[in-house]
Design a protein around this motif. Sequence first.
Motif, PDB file in Angstrom:
ATOM      1  N   THR A 130     -14.690  11.613   8.680  1.00  0.00           N
ATOM      2  CA  THR A 130     -14.332  13.054   7.779  1.00  0.00           C
ATOM      3  C   THR A 130     -16.247  13.228   6.796  1.00  0.00           C
ATOM      4  N   GLN A 131     -16.327  14.523   6.303  1.00  0.00           N
ATOM      5  CA  GLN A 131     -18.232  15.001   5.852  1.00  0.00           C
ATOM      6  C   GLN A 131     -17.783  14.478   4.467  1.00  0.00           C
ATOM      7  N   LEU A 132     -16.430  15.324   4.283  1.00  0.00           N
ATOM      8  CA  LEU A 132     -15.864  15.841   3.167  1.00  0.00           C
ATOM      9  C   LEU A 132     -15.560  14.592   1.533  1.00  0.00           C
ATOM     10  N   GLY A 133     -16.411  14.613   0.698  1.00  0.00           N
ATOM     11  CA  GLY A 133     -15.190  13.313   0.211  1.00  0.00           C
ATOM     12  C   GLY A 133     -14.123  13.881  -0.386  1.00  0.00           C
ATOM     13  N   TRP A 134     -13.405  12.967  -0.585  1.00  0.00           N
ATOM     14  CA  TRP A 134     -12.204  13.024  -1.710  1.00  0.00           C
ATOM     15  C   TRP A 134     -11.194  12.206  -2.140  1.00  0.00           C
ATOM     16  N   ILE A 135     -10.732  12.321  -2.749  1.00  0.00           N
ATOM     17  CA  ILE A 135     -10.152  11.075  -3.757  1.00  0.00           C
ATOM     18  C   ILE A 135      -8.400  10.780  -3.841  1.00  0.00           C
ATOM     19  N   GLN A 136      -7.907   9.035  -3.785  1.00  0.00           N
ATOM     20  CA  GLN A 136      -6.868   9.349  -3.491  1.00  0.00           C
ATOM     21  C   GLN A 136      -6.290   9.138  -4.795  1.00  0.00           C
ATOM     22  N   PHE A 137      -5.234   9.124  -5.332  1.00  0.00           N
ATOM     23  CA  PHE A 137      -4.051   9.315  -6.093  1.00  0.00           C
ATOM     24  C   PHE A 137      -2.598   7.929  -5.168  1.00  0.00           C
ATOM     25  N   THR A 138      -1.998   7.440  -5.621  1.00  0.00           N
ATOM     26  CA  THR A 138      -0.850   6.683  -5.070  1.00  0.00           C
ATOM     27  C   THR A 138      -0.605   6.123  -6.126  1.00  0.00           C
ATOM     28  N   GLU A 139       0.805   6.007  -6.208  1.00  0.00           N
ATOM     29  CA  GLU A 139       1.627   4.448  -6.964  1.00  0.00           C
ATOM     30  C   GLU A 139       2.205   3.494  -6.530  1.00  0.00           C
ATOM     31  N   PHE A 140       2.041   3.592  -4.660  1.00  0.00           N
ATOM     32  CA  PHE A 140       2.408   2.499  -4.308  1.00  0.00           C
ATOM     33  C   PHE A 140       1.496   1.078  -5.166  1.00  0.00           C
ATOM     34  N   SER A 141       1.838   0.300  -5.491  1.00  0.00           N
ATOM     35  CA  SER A 141       0.730  -0.773  -5.772  1.00  0.00           C
ATOM     36  C   SER A 141       0.167  -1.895  -4.478  1.00  0.00           C
ATOM     37  N   SER A 142       1.447  -2.007  -3.371  1.00  0.00           N
ATOM     38  CA  SER A 142       0.764  -2.940  -2.683  1.00  0.00           C
ATOM     39  C   SER A 142       1.387  -2.235  -0.707  1.00  0.00           C
ATOM     40  N   TRP A 143       0.484  -2.783   0.244  1.00  0.00           N
ATOM     41  CA  TRP A 143       1.299  -2.196   1.305  1.00  0.00           C
ATOM     42  C   TRP A 143       3.062  -3.116   1.510  1.00  0.00           C
ATOM     43  N   THR A 144       3.420  -3.922   1.021  1.00  0.00           N
ATOM     44  CA  THR A 144       4.465  -4.950   1.122  1.00  0.00           C
ATOM     45  C   THR A 144       5.592  -3.471   0.194  1.00  0.00           C
ATOM     46  N   GLU A 145       5.022  -2.759  -1.286  1.00  0.00           N
ATOM     47  CA  GLU A 145       6.020  -2.260  -1.200  1.00  0.00           C
ATOM     48  C   GLU A 145       6.820  -0.748  -0.300  1.00  0.00           C
ATOM     49  N   VAL A 146       4.694   0.032   0.161  1.00  0.00           N
ATOM     50  CA  VAL A 146       5.183   1.073   1.234  1.00  0.00           C
ATOM     51  C   VAL A 146       6.349   0.789   2.723  1.00  0.00           C
ATOM     52  N   ALA A 147       5.872  -0.652   3.056  1.00  0.00           N
ATOM     53  CA  ALA A 147       6.771  -1.221   4.110  1.00  0.00           C
ATOM     54  C   ALA A 147       7.653  -1.201   3.044  1.00  0.00           C
ATOM     55  N   GLY A 148       8.921  -1.156   2.246  1.00  0.00           N
ATOM     56  CA  GLY A 148       9.839  -1.838   1.450  1.00  0.00           C
ATOM     57  C   GLY A 148      10.779  -0.426   1.477  1.00  0.00           C
ATOM     58  N   TRP A 149       9.731   0.584   1.367  1.00  0.00           N
ATOM     59  CA  TRP A 149       9.742   1.517   1.001  1.00  0.00           C
ATOM     60  C   TRP A 149      10.323   3.020   2.104  1.00  0.00           C
ATOM     61  N   ALA A 150       9.677   1.655   3.339  1.00  0.00           N
ATOM     62  CA  ALA A 150      10.287   2.250   4.995  1.00  0.00           C
ATOM     63  C   ALA A 150      10.980   1.646   5.673  1.00  0.00           C
ATOM     64  N   GLU A 193      -9.244   1.454   4.831  1.00  0.00           N
ATOM     65  CA  GLU A 193      -8.944   1.548   4.091  1.00  0.00           C
ATOM     66  C   GLU A 193      -8.482   2.873   3.058  1.00  0.00           C
ATOM     67  N   TRP A 194      -7.553   3.255   2.881  1.00  0.00           N
ATOM     68  CA  TRP A 194      -6.394   4.069   2.228  1.00  0.00           C
ATOM     69  C   TRP A 194      -6.346   2.699   1.251  1.00  0.00           C
ATOM     70  N   ALA A 195      -5.624   3.763  -0.445  1.00  0.00           N
ATOM     71  CA  ALA A 195      -4.964   2.557  -0.941  1.00  0.00           C
ATOM     72  C   ALA A 195      -3.480   2.520  -0.360  1.00  0.00           C
ATOM     73  N   PRO A 196      -2.320   2.168  -0.667  1.00  0.00           N
ATOM     74  CA  PRO A 196      -1.269   1.466   0.635  1.00  0.00           C
ATOM     75  C   PRO A 196      -0.721   3.282  -0.240  1.00  0.00           C
ATOM     76  N   SER A 197      -0.802   3.924   0.909  1.00  0.00           N
ATOM     77  CA  SER A 197       0.071   4.973   0.698  1.00  0.00           C
ATOM     78  C   SER A 197       1.191   5.757   2.128  1.00  0.00           C
ATOM     79  N   PRO A 198       2.157   6.066   2.062  1.00  0.00           N
ATOM     80  CA  PRO A 198       3.236   6.771   3.389  1.00  0.00           C
ATOM     81  C   PRO A 198       2.221   7.451   3.927  1.00  0.00           C
ATOM     82  N   TYR A 199       1.418   8.147   3.102  1.00  0.00           N
ATOM     83  CA  TYR A 199       0.273   9.344   3.349  1.00  0.00           C
ATOM     84  C   TYR A 199      -0.323   8.568   4.229  1.00  0.00           C
ATOM     85  N   ALA A 200      -0.762   7.643   4.434  1.00  0.00           N
ATOM     86  CA  ALA A 200      -2.012   6.849   5.531  1.00  0.00           C
ATOM     87  C   ALA A 200      -1.417   7.009   7.004  1.00  0.00           C
TER      88      ALA A 200
END
Length: 859
Positions: free
Chosen positions: A253-273, A375-382
Motif C-alpha cells: 500500500t502507498q497509504l500510511g496507516w496505524i494499527q490498534f490492537t488489544e491482542f498481545s500475541s499470536w498465541t492469544e489470537v489463536a486461542g480466540w479463534a 508485519e502486522w501486530a497480532p490481530s484477527p483482522y490480519a
Amino acid sequence: MPRLRVVKAWLFILFFFSAVGLPAWGQGQNGTNAFMIQDSGKWVKPVSEPADEPASSPSSNEGERYLLLDTQVHAGKDENYCHIVKKITSQNGVQNGASLSFNYDPTYQQLILHYIVIRRGDKTYDRLDADKIKVIQQEAELERHMYNGNLSAVLFLEDVRVGDIIEYAWTVRGNNPVLRGHFLNYTLIDWAIPIEKHAFRLLWPAARRLTIQNHATQVQPTIKDVSGLMEYSWELKNRRPVALEGSMPPGYTQLGWIQFTEFSSWTEVAGWAEALYEHSGPLPADLIQKIALWRLSADQEEQVRFALRFVQDEVRYLGIEIGQGSHQPNEPAAVFNRRFGDCKDKVALFCAILHELEIEAHPVLVDTYSRHVDEWAPSPYAFNHVTAQVKVNGKTYWLDPTRSYQRGHLKDFYFPDYGRGLIVEAGTTNLCIIPRHTAGLPKTTVNETFRIKSYRTPIVYEVTSIFEGAAADRMRATLAGTRREDLEKAYLNQTAKKYPKVKSAQPMEVQDDQEKNLIKTYEHYEVSDIYELSEDKKEWACWFYPDEIFSFAKSPETSIRTTPLGVVHPRHYIQNTEITLPQDYAIKNEIKSVRDEAMRFERRVNYNNRRLTIHYEVATLADEVAVKDVPEHLNNLKKIREAVGFGIQHANISSGTSRRMTKDKSFQPNWSILAMGAIYFLLVAAGAVALYWFRPEYKSSTPPLIAHPLKGIGGWLIVLAIAMCLAPINITFLIAKNSSAYSVTTWNYLTAPDSSAYHSLWAPILILELLGNLSLLVFSVLNAVFFFQKRYAFRRFFLIFLTVNVMVTIVDQVGCGFIPHAAVAGTSNYSAIFRTIVPATIWSLYILKSQRVKLTFVN
C-alpha cells in the motif's frame, strides 16, 4: 471472513462506535429504530477547521475540498465519533458531495447523528431532518455471494450550491461481540485526496494493554493522561495527497496507516479463534452414513479426498456474515443440512468430517491479499480467509475447501502461496510458514491449426486447448456453471474479433481426465477471407495473434513508478500455431526470448515444406518487480509486444495472363528495364518493317479469280477485321496497366533476394512477359496492315501471331504457378491458358480451311 483493509482513500472508514444521551429516534423502512439524533458525548473534544484558504489547498477531482477530518475513539465506551467539514468547489462536487451515507451493523451497533449543516456565507442552514433520511440495506458484496446485513442511513441534501461548506458529525456505538471484548481499529495517515487538517484521537483505559503499530508511516502521537485515560492524538495538516499508482503487488500500500490492537500475541489470537471453532453438536445421520461409506476405503488420503470433494462441490459458497457471523462459523450440522456456507463454515464442516474419520485437521487463518501478515501486530483482522491443514499418513497437506472442482491426487492440488498463516489449534504460539507449493500450478496450452488449401476458398481452423492444474479447476467450474451453447457462442464471438467471417463447423468437444486433472477442449471453425487488403491496396496480409500473450504484455497505466509493480502470478501460457500453406514462402526460422526476475518469454518460428509453426510461451516467476527493475521489465514487455503476432504478406497482384500491379503514387521508372524494352521494341519494329517490304513472287498453277462471290472481306472476316483493329489497342492498354510491375519499388520487392516476395522466377517471367507483349504489339499492327491490304502473307503471319500468343500465355501462367506470391494473389490462373488456346484453335482452322480466306488474301 472480512477484515479491515486500507481501502481507496476517497472512501472513508466505516466506524464502529457510538455516543450516549437523550435520543430522538428515526425509523427504518421496516419500522425498527434505525438511528437516533442527539448531541455528541461529553468526552468528545472540539476540533476546529483551518481557515478557508483556497490557494493553499486545491480541491480533488470530485469537486470537494476536505477542510477537516476529525475522528475520536473512546475504547472504554466502544464509541467512535467522526466530524467532517468539506467545501463544494464545482458542479461536480454538488453531484458527488450532496449525498451523505452513514454505515453500521444493526445487530450490535447504534448510529447517532449529531448535526448536518450547510454554511453559506454568514448563514447556517440545518439539514438534519429525520423524515428525509432513508435507511437502506445495500449489500455491496452480493456478487461475491456475501451478505453482511449492514445498513446505510442516506440523506440527499437539498439546495446545495458551489461554494457551500457542508459540516456533519455522527457517532457509531458498539463493538462486535465476536471479538470477546477485544479492541481493534486503525486509521489512515495518508489519503489520495487533499485534506487540510486530519485529527485522530484515541482515549484508552490505562489498565488495559494496547499495541500501536505504524505501517508505511513514521508519524508519532502526542500522549496525555486525561482523568485516568491515556489520550493518544495525531494532528496532520496539509499533507500532500498520494498519487495512487495502481498495479501494485498484493499487500503493498502507498497509504500510511496505524494499527490498534488489544491482542498481545499470536498465541492469544489463536486461542480466540480456537474457541470459535469448537463444536459440540452431533453430526447429522445422513452425513454419518456418507462418512461410513468413505471409511470403506483403506487409504486415508482417499478418505480425505472424498470429504474435500463433497465440501467443495456439494456445499455452495454463500456467506451470511451478519454480526458475529463475520468470524464465527456455523455449526457443521447446520452447514451440512442447508448445503451452503462461506470459507469458515466449509472449513469447520471439513475438519469435523475428518475428525470423525480420525484424521488430524485444523483450520488455518490466511490472507489472500498479502503474504506479509507477519508485519502486522497480532490481530484477527490480519486475515480474510480460512483454509485447512491436514496430517495423514505422515504427510501434511494444505487444502482449501472453498475452492471448487479440484481433481487429481491430494499431492497435486493447487494451493496459493499465502506465505504465512495461523493454525487454529492448542499450542500455537506464532504464525507458521506455509510451504510454497509447486504442484497444481495453472498451465494452459492452446494448439491452433490453419489448413489453407487455397487462398480463394474457406480454410479449416481448429483449436485444441489443454488446461492443467488450477487452470483445469477453473475450466471445470466454467463448464459446470455455463450452458455449452453459451460457451460455444462466446468462443465463436471471441474468434470473430480476429476473423470476422468465421463460422462454427461442428460443436465443441470436451474431454475431462479427472485423475490427471487435465481438460481438453476442441473447437472447429471455417474461416473465409482470412486475407485482408491494406488501405493503400498494395498488399494482402493475414496475421496470426496470440491474444492472451499480447494481453499479458500490456504496459501498466503508471510506468514511472515509486512503488513496485505487481505481476499476476502464477501464470503459464503456451500457444502453438501451425499453418499449412498451399505454396512455398521465404520464411526464416528464428528464436526470440525475453527474461527477467518476474517472467520469461519465448517465440520460436519454424518453417519447412510449406508448414509454418509458431511457438509462444510465457510464464511468470514472481508476483512483483522491484522499483529499480521496473524500467527493464517495461522494456521487456515492449519486446514481447513487438515479437507477438506473425503476418504473411504478398503484393496485390490480380489474376490474368499478366500481373496487374497496383499503381504506385511515387512511381519511379526502372530505367534499365525501360531501356531494354525500348531497344527490343525498335529491333522488332525494324524487323516488321523489313517483313512488310518483303514481297516474294506469287506463284500459282491457276490464275487468280477476278470476281467471285466469296472474294473480299465479308462473312466471318468482318469479325476478324474488328479484332485486327482492337488488338493493338488492347495490347497497348495491357502493357500500360502492368507498367507498375517494372517500377523500382515493385521490381526490387519481387526480385531482391532479401524481400519477403522474392523468387528466382520473378525476373525472367516479368522480362519474358514484357518482351512478349512488345512483340505481339508490333505484329498485331503488321497483321492489321496485311489484313486490310489483303496480302497473301497475312495467313502465315496471323497463324504465327496466334501461336506466339499461346506460347507466351502458357510459359507465363505455368511459371507463375511456381511462385508463392503469384499463387496467393491469383496471378497464376490456368484457365487463362484455356481461354487463349480455344479461340486460337478456332481462328487457325478458319484461316486454313476457309475458301473466302484463300480467295481474298492473294496480293
